[in-house]
Enzyme design. Sequence first.
Site, PDB file in Angstrom:
ATOM      1  N   TYR A 210       0.815  -1.218   0.000  1.00  0.00           N
ATOM      2  CA  TYR A 210       0.000   0.000   0.000  1.00  0.00           C
ATOM      3  C   TYR A 210       0.848   1.266   0.000  1.00  0.00           C
ATOM      4  CZ  TYR A 210      -4.198  -2.765   0.776  1.00  0.00           C
ATOM      5  OH  TYR A 210      -5.239  -3.657   0.634  1.00  0.00           O
ATOM      6  N   HIS A 262      -5.923  -1.620   9.079  1.00  0.00           N
ATOM      7  CA  HIS A 262      -5.644  -1.900   7.671  1.00  0.00           C
ATOM      8  C   HIS A 262      -5.339  -0.616   6.909  1.00  0.00           C
ATOM      9  CE1 HIS A 262      -6.053  -3.806   3.703  1.00  0.00           C
ATOM     10  NE2 HIS A 262      -5.806  -4.927   4.372  1.00  0.00           N
ATOM     11  N   PRO A 263      -4.284  -0.619   6.089  1.00  0.00           N
ATOM     12  CA  PRO A 263      -3.825   0.619   5.446  1.00  0.00           C
ATOM     13  C   PRO A 263      -4.469   0.936   4.103  1.00  0.00           C
ATOM     14  CG  PRO A 263      -2.257  -1.130   5.037  1.00  0.00           C
ATOM     15  CD  PRO A 263      -3.350  -1.738   5.881  1.00  0.00           C
ATOM     16  N   CYS A 264      -5.519   0.211   3.709  1.00  0.00           N
ATOM     17  CA  CYS A 264      -6.064   0.389   2.361  1.00  0.00           C
ATOM     18  C   CYS A 264      -6.611   1.794   2.108  1.00  0.00           C
ATOM     19  CB  CYS A 264      -7.144  -0.655   2.078  1.00  0.00           C
ATOM     20  SG  CYS A 264      -8.549  -0.601   3.211  1.00  0.00           S
ATOM     21  N   ARG A 265      -6.998   2.521   3.169  1.00  0.00           N
ATOM     22  CA  ARG A 265      -7.574   3.857   2.992  1.00  0.00           C
ATOM     23  C   ARG A 265      -6.613   4.981   3.363  1.00  0.00           C
ATOM     24  NH1 ARG A 265     -12.667   4.663   3.044  1.00  0.00           N
ATOM     25  NH2 ARG A 265     -11.973   6.466   1.880  1.00  0.00           N
TER      26      ARG A 265
END
Length: 314
Positions: A210, A262-265
Amino acid sequence: MQNVINTVKGKALEVAEYLTPVLKESKFKETGVITPEEFVAAGDHLVHHCPTWQWATGEELKVKAYLPTGKQFLVTKNVPCYKRCKQMEYSDELEAIIEEDDGDGGWVDTYHNTGITGITEAVKEITLENKDNIRLQDCSALCEEEEDEDEGEAADMEEYEESGLLETDEATLDTRKIVEACKAKTDAGGEDAILQTRTYDLYITYDKYYQTPRLWLFGYDEQRQPLTVEHMYEDISQDHVKKTVTIENHPHLPPPPMCSVHPCRHAEVMKKIIETVAEGGGELGVHMYLLIFLKFVQAVIPTIEYDYTRHFTM
């Protein structure tokens, strides 16, 4: 079922991260992602202003070649958590959804107006004045001592509302004092009188897939015994449990698994902040990344009182 899905996703992302090339050129301003070098620069800035955060190496076999050996990840230990999320007074007026038009329904900031995570509003006040000379005003009592040595000028920025965080002169919390306090409260009688203080170890790693920082946490009770996953979930906003926050293995440390945001955003949120600053005539330096990152993830763990900038100027 959600745990099974998260496990499958986690394994797939491990493979994807392994195959993803290391980001070499800066894309911070365009997309909100950072290179390993920028992660280190932002980490150095965080450590300088908030010395409770320190660099660490982890297990030798898990060292990432694209990061300096002594700067694999950041850690702060014995962070106090004085109450459970369910003990916080909730109101619909305090909830906001950031980027609600995305496919996932947006990032829910459950305590948006309390001053804990008002970063997207506060950055609107940033101006071009002294934009390259940034310092903290109130990271913690320890951070204030560091600032006494800093002589750089900085423009004023509207202060965030205080969120009731307990001030302390200690760099880390003495858990023995917590135990003594708990015993005293118990002797006083009544379940409500018990100080249910927990402590957490927090870690910030660089996620190669990411291309953003990633927060990890592991908790302990008053006796410094590890918390179960379900107990740790009590200290996480219920809007994020098993969604934004999952249980995974730390990339640099041995088991047990930890809670991870979680780093998705992360890149999306940071890009939004960069644009907001630019609209106000300012420019956000990449070295500020982790200070702001810790600001917006506070929406996920609102009762864990880690060291971050509650007041900063640009």
